[in-house]
Design an enzyme around this catalytic site. Structure first.
Site, PDB file in Angstrom:
ATOM      1  N   TYR A 183       0.801  -1.229   0.000  1.00  0.00           N
ATOM      2  CA  TYR A 183       0.000   0.000   0.000  1.00  0.00           C
ATOM      3  C   TYR A 183       0.828   1.271   0.000  1.00  0.00           C
ATOM      4  O   TYR A 183       0.416   2.290  -0.548  1.00  0.00           O
ATOM      5  CB  TYR A 183      -0.924  -0.009   1.234  1.00  0.00           C
ATOM      6  CG  TYR A 183      -1.909   1.131   1.276  1.00  0.00           C
ATOM      7  CD1 TYR A 183      -3.192   0.984   0.743  1.00  0.00           C
ATOM      8  CD2 TYR A 183      -1.577   2.355   1.849  1.00  0.00           C
ATOM      9  CE1 TYR A 183      -4.104   2.021   0.793  1.00  0.00           C
ATOM     10  CE2 TYR A 183      -2.478   3.404   1.894  1.00  0.00           C
ATOM     11  CZ  TYR A 183      -3.741   3.229   1.362  1.00  0.00           C
ATOM     12  OH  TYR A 183      -4.643   4.258   1.410  1.00  0.00           O
ATOM     13  N   LYS A 237      -2.254 -13.951   2.817  1.00  0.00           N
ATOM     14  CA  LYS A 237      -2.274 -14.654   1.528  1.00  0.00           C
ATOM     15  C   LYS A 237      -0.969 -15.431   1.411  1.00  0.00           C
ATOM     16  O   LYS A 237      -0.272 -15.388   0.384  1.00  0.00           O
ATOM     17  CB  LYS A 237      -2.439 -13.616   0.391  1.00  0.00           C
ATOM     18  CG  LYS A 237      -2.674 -14.204  -0.989  1.00  0.00           C
ATOM     19  CD  LYS A 237      -4.078 -14.698  -1.212  1.00  0.00           C
ATOM     20  CE  LYS A 237      -4.195 -15.394  -2.554  1.00  0.00           C
ATOM     21  NZ  LYS A 237      -5.537 -15.987  -2.756  1.00  0.00           N
ATOM     22  N   ASP A 256      -8.990 -13.852   0.423  1.00  0.00           N
ATOM     23  CA  ASP A 256     -10.145 -13.948  -0.484  1.00  0.00           C
ATOM     24  C   ASP A 256     -11.299 -14.674   0.187  1.00  0.00           C
ATOM     25  O   ASP A 256     -12.457 -14.250   0.123  1.00  0.00           O
ATOM     26  CB  ASP A 256      -9.767 -14.582  -1.842  1.00  0.00           C
ATOM     27  CG  ASP A 256      -8.716 -15.673  -1.737  1.00  0.00           C
ATOM     28  OD1 ASP A 256      -8.215 -15.923  -0.628  1.00  0.00           O
ATOM     29  OD2 ASP A 256      -8.390 -16.284  -2.773  1.00  0.00           O
ATOM     30  N   ASP A 264      -6.984  -2.142   4.042  1.00  0.00           N
ATOM     31  CA  ASP A 264      -7.650  -1.028   3.360  1.00  0.00           C
ATOM     32  C   ASP A 264      -8.940  -1.534   2.699  1.00  0.00           C
ATOM     33  O   ASP A 264     -10.017  -0.954   2.866  1.00  0.00           O
ATOM     34  CB  ASP A 264      -6.686  -0.471   2.304  1.00  0.00           C
ATOM     35  CG  ASP A 264      -7.305   0.634   1.464  1.00  0.00           C
ATOM     36  OD1 ASP A 264      -7.952   1.517   2.041  1.00  0.00           O
ATOM     37  OD2 ASP A 264      -7.135   0.600   0.228  1.00  0.00           O
TER      38      ASP A 264
HETATM   39 MG    MG Z   1      -9.294   3.221   1.899  1.00  0.00          MG
END
Ligand code: MG
Ligand code: NAI
Length: 334
Positions: free
Chosen positions: A124, A173, A206, A230
């Site tokens: 991110y 993950k 997921d 996020d």
């Molecule tokens: Mg956001």
């Protein structure tokens, strides 16, 4: 008297900040406000996106209430939110999602979870972003450290203890991203072993999304890396009625910045119809953080009572009210 830094921000920011300050005044918390600029508002006023005076104000006061800041999509300047998180090492992003009455939610009851998102590393933050000169290839670096993983997972377990929650779900993950997510998961297992009183489970990201949509009541605290957090926290906001009800705290060792999860909502800016609840729930987190849990609970109760009465709701909640009217309806119930 405690002084807090107030950043009115961009787009709907100043509108929801006015509403939040109205409610804070009604709570008679007795904070001093020190106003500071950041983002596009700062660029227009001072010629820079993140003035030194703003950083100094936050450093001095250690607590800030911040409205959203606009970040251009694709090109342009990098996120000032990310810069603030990095500058003050605000490693824990704490995002509660709780069912509220009379929202357009799939789950009007039963959801009460907190996403604890690592806030300073991972994909991110966009480290090492580069596009080849022919425009064919784009890369970026995703870095996870043992230090970063250890402190965020520890934060999640400590939060569980402090708030009487029973379970921490580590979302990863590591089956595919064996290095980064692998290190996060391995570190999380080490930390979990020190908290025998709290249940810990592991879930691939997921599957987590599917489980959240099918059976969100099974989740209590979720801890995960930056980008997954996020996305998951917006999904959780959607479960309980949308971004207008989702607050977030950015917490470091010294400094904490409280905000709404949503952005500057340019599509409705200037119309006075933004929902102030997300920022107000951020105010609630700020009151908890500054040792005023009774006031925080009073504020949350007043928000729930206002939603229950369907009083002055903004259009995103199906009403025809406006931002300040909604805030006044909440303040009148304090
Ligand atoms: Mg956001
Ligand atoms: P957004 O959250 O601003 O808007 C998404 C949708 O939700 C829009 O339809 C908007 O009208 C609605 N919405 C958001 N907050 C609302 C509220 N309080 N009341 C009623 N409706 C609301 O997300 P978007 O459009 O992706 O981003 C706009 C800008 O905000 C971008 O520049 C983005 O970088 C920035 N942003 C800033 C954040 C921050 O400062 N923490 C967080 C997320 C985005």
């Amino acid at each position: 008297m405690t002084t807090i830094t107030i950043i009115p921000g961009d787009g709907i920011g100043p509108e929801i900040m006015d509403a939040a300050l109205h409610v804070l005044d009604a709570l008679q918390v007795g904070f001093n406000y020190e106003f500071a600029d950041a983002g596009v508002a700062a660029l227009e006023k001072h010629g820079e996106l993140l003035p030194v005076a703003t950083l100094e104000s936050i450093r001095r006061n250690k607590v800030a209430l911040k409205s959203p800041l606009t970040t251009p999509v694709g090109g342009g300047f990098s996120s000032i939110n990310v810069a603030l998180r990095k500058h003050f090492d605000l490693y824990a992003n704490v995002r509660p999602a709780k069912s509220f009455p009379n929202t357009r939610s799939r789950f009007p009851t039963g959801v009460d979870l907190i996403t604890v998102r690592e806030n300073t590393e991972g994909m991110y933050i966009g480290e090492g972003q580069d596009v080849s000169t022919d425009g064919e290839t784009a890369v970026l670096t995703s870095k996870v450290t043992h230090h970063g993983a250890e402190r965020i997972v520890r934060y999640a377990f400590e939060l569980a203890r402090k708030t009487g929650r029973r379970k921490v779900t580590v979302v990863h993950k590591a089956n595919i991203l064996k290095s980064t997510s692998g290190l996060f998961l391995k570190t999380a297992r080490e930390v979990a072993a020190r908290y025998a009183d709290i249940e810990c489970n592991e879930l691939i990201v997921d599957n987590t999304c599917m489980q959240l949509v099918m059976r969100p009541e099974q989740f209590d605290i979720i801890v995960t890396t930056n980008l997954f957090g996020d996305i998951i926290s917006d999904l959780c906001a959607g479960l309980v009625g949308g971004l207008g009800l989702a607050p977030g705290a950015n917490i470091g060792e010294d400094v904490a910045i409280f905000e709404a999860v949503h952005g500057s909502a340019p599509d409705i800016a200037g119309k006075g119809i933004a929902n102030p609840c997300a920022l107000l729930l951020g105010v609630g987190q700020m009151l908890d953080h500054t040792g005023k849990p009774e006031l925080a609970n009073a504020l949350r109760d007043a928000i729930v009572a206002t939603l229950e009465a369907k009083d002055s709701l903004t259009p995103d909640m199906g009403g025809s009210g406006n931002t300040m009217g909604f805030a006044k309806a909440i303040a009148s119930r304090l």
